[in-house]
Write a protein that holds these residues in place. Structure first.
Motif, PDB file in Angstrom:
ATOM      1  N   MET A 263       2.295  -1.485  -6.267  1.00 31.01           N
ATOM      2  CA  MET A 263       2.509  -2.447  -5.653  1.00 31.01           C
ATOM      3  C   MET A 263       2.671  -4.019  -5.649  1.00 31.01           C
ATOM      4  O   MET A 263       3.597  -4.305  -4.838  1.00 31.01           O
ATOM      5  CB  MET A 263       0.806  -2.564  -5.006  1.00 31.01           C
TER       6      MET A 263
ATOM      7  N   SER B  90       1.020  -1.273   0.241  1.00 31.98           N
ATOM      8  CA  SER B  90      -0.402   0.256  -0.632  1.00 31.98           C
ATOM      9  C   SER B  90       0.854   1.029  -0.071  1.00 31.98           C
ATOM     10  O   SER B  90       0.623   1.790  -0.631  1.00 31.98           O
ATOM     11  CB  SER B  90      -0.734  -0.149   1.070  1.00 31.98           C
TER      12      SER B  90
ATOM     13  N   TYR C  96       1.949   1.884  -3.514  1.00 30.49           N
ATOM     14  CA  TYR C  96       0.579   1.727  -4.376  1.00 30.49           C
ATOM     15  C   TYR C  96       0.026   3.641  -4.603  1.00 30.49           C
ATOM     16  O   TYR C  96      -0.065   3.643  -4.973  1.00 30.49           O
ATOM     17  CB  TYR C  96      -0.058   0.794  -3.718  1.00 30.49           C
TER      18      TYR C  96
END
Length: 347
Positions: A274, A230, A233
């Motif tokens: 990611m 994350s 990401y």
């Protein structure tokens, strides 16, 4: 108590705090309203912030549904490659061909889709809500640039935070999803029925066999994957979005809104960013969540390495990246469209 007395009391308390504590500490302490007008303004700001978080929650849920519809077939191929015995499939295309031949197009490529569809709304909703909350925490605990924009490192920290509350939802739903996906590749004897009839039956049997701990198996591996995943990401999305945002040639400041095409490109690139650093962890998680009996992360890692060395941690890497592009493009496009719809409806 009169209005003037209230104002004097609030100002006096704030002044005493400022005099008694260091400036760095005072900056972290909530300001006490010094008038009714100020109190109303702060209450209004709090309501506005709460509404913004609710919108992030709703937009994230809609984006998640878009991601599942687009990306589930790619995810199914990835999981089956990760968990199948050596020689069962020769390639990702072979997984697709055999799955469709056995169960047809819809059931073959969307086996186990019920679990992520049911869980994905809260999962992505919590992720985007957690990301917004993470940005608030970063702003309150670190120095932010004068224009209010967070640095990419600060965005990354907020992204990592988003994975913490999300894991409580992600881990059990992914456990159910991968079990149903793997069950779909098992060859049944004539008259034999699948062990699980659906997502609810998986949860029921897992709970009966090992309680809550069995349902949540793989939570640590899920957080180990989703935390750094994350972080990469949201950082990649924000970085590319800033690069693609139209800028004034003279001042260098943003001079226009990002187009939906640019948002789609940024979302696709974020999905790839990611997966690259965390894919081996995802392989361990898939093995851990589909293994029979009591297994440990260390045991899964050792077993994978014995079976095929470092390459054993990367089966399904191609399908994962292939899924990341359309699925995450759909996610951020869905989030942006949801925000635009809510802005038109409520602003």
């Amino acid at each position: 108590m009169s209005s003037s007395t209230s104002e004097t009391t609030g100002a006096a308390v704030n002044r005493k705090i400022q005099e008694a504590l260091p400036g760095a500490v005072v900056d972290k302490i909530p300001h006490i309203p010094e008038s009714k007008t100020e109190a109303k303004e702060e209450a209004k700001a709090a309501v506005s912030a709460g509404a913004a978080q609710l919108r992030s929650f709703a937009a994230g849920g809609f984006g998640g549904v878009c991601a599942v519809v687009v990306g589930h077939p790619f995810d199914l191929v990835k999981v089956r490659l990760q968990t199948a015995e050596k020689g069962v499939y020769s390639s990702a295309i072979d997984v697709v061909r055999k799955s469709i031949a056995k169960d047809g197009l819809r059931r073959g490529l969307y086996a186990g889709v019920s679990a992520p569809l049911v869980g994905v709304t809260p999962m992505f909703a919590v992720s985007f809500w957690g990301y917004d909350l993470g940005k608030s925490i970063v702003r309150s605990t670190s120095t932010v640039s004068p224009d209010g924009n967070l640095s990419i490192a600060q965005i990354s920290a907020a992204g990592f935070f988003s994975a913490i509350p999300m894991t409580a939802i992600t881990a059990p739903f992914e456990r159910v999803k991968v079990i149903l996906q793997v069950q779909g590749q098992k060859q049944l004897a004539p008259g034999e029925k699948p062990k699980y009839s659906g997502g609810t039956d998986v949860v029921r049997q897992l709970y009966r066999e090992g309680g809550v701990r069995s349902v949540f198996r793989g939570s640590a591996a899920t957080l180990a994957r989703d935390g750094p995943g994350s972080a990469a990401y949201f950082a990649a999305y924000e970085y590319i979005k800033r690069k693609l945002t139209p800028k004034d040639p003279v001042t260098g400041e943003a001079s226009g809104k990002l187009s939906l095409t640019a948002i789609t490109c940024a979302g696709a690139a974020a999905g790839v960013a990611m997966w690259i650093p965390v894919f081996p962890i995802d392989t361990v998680k898939s093995r851990l969540q589909t293994a029979e009996g009591n297994v440990t992360i260390g045991g899964v890692v050792k077993g994978l390495y014995r079976a095929g060395g470092y390459k054993a941690f990367f089966p399904g890497f191609g399908p994962a990246l292939a899924r990341a592009v359309p699925a995450n493009a759909a996610t951020f496009l869905g989030v942006e469209l949801a925000h635009q719809a809510m802005n038109k409806a409520f602003n």
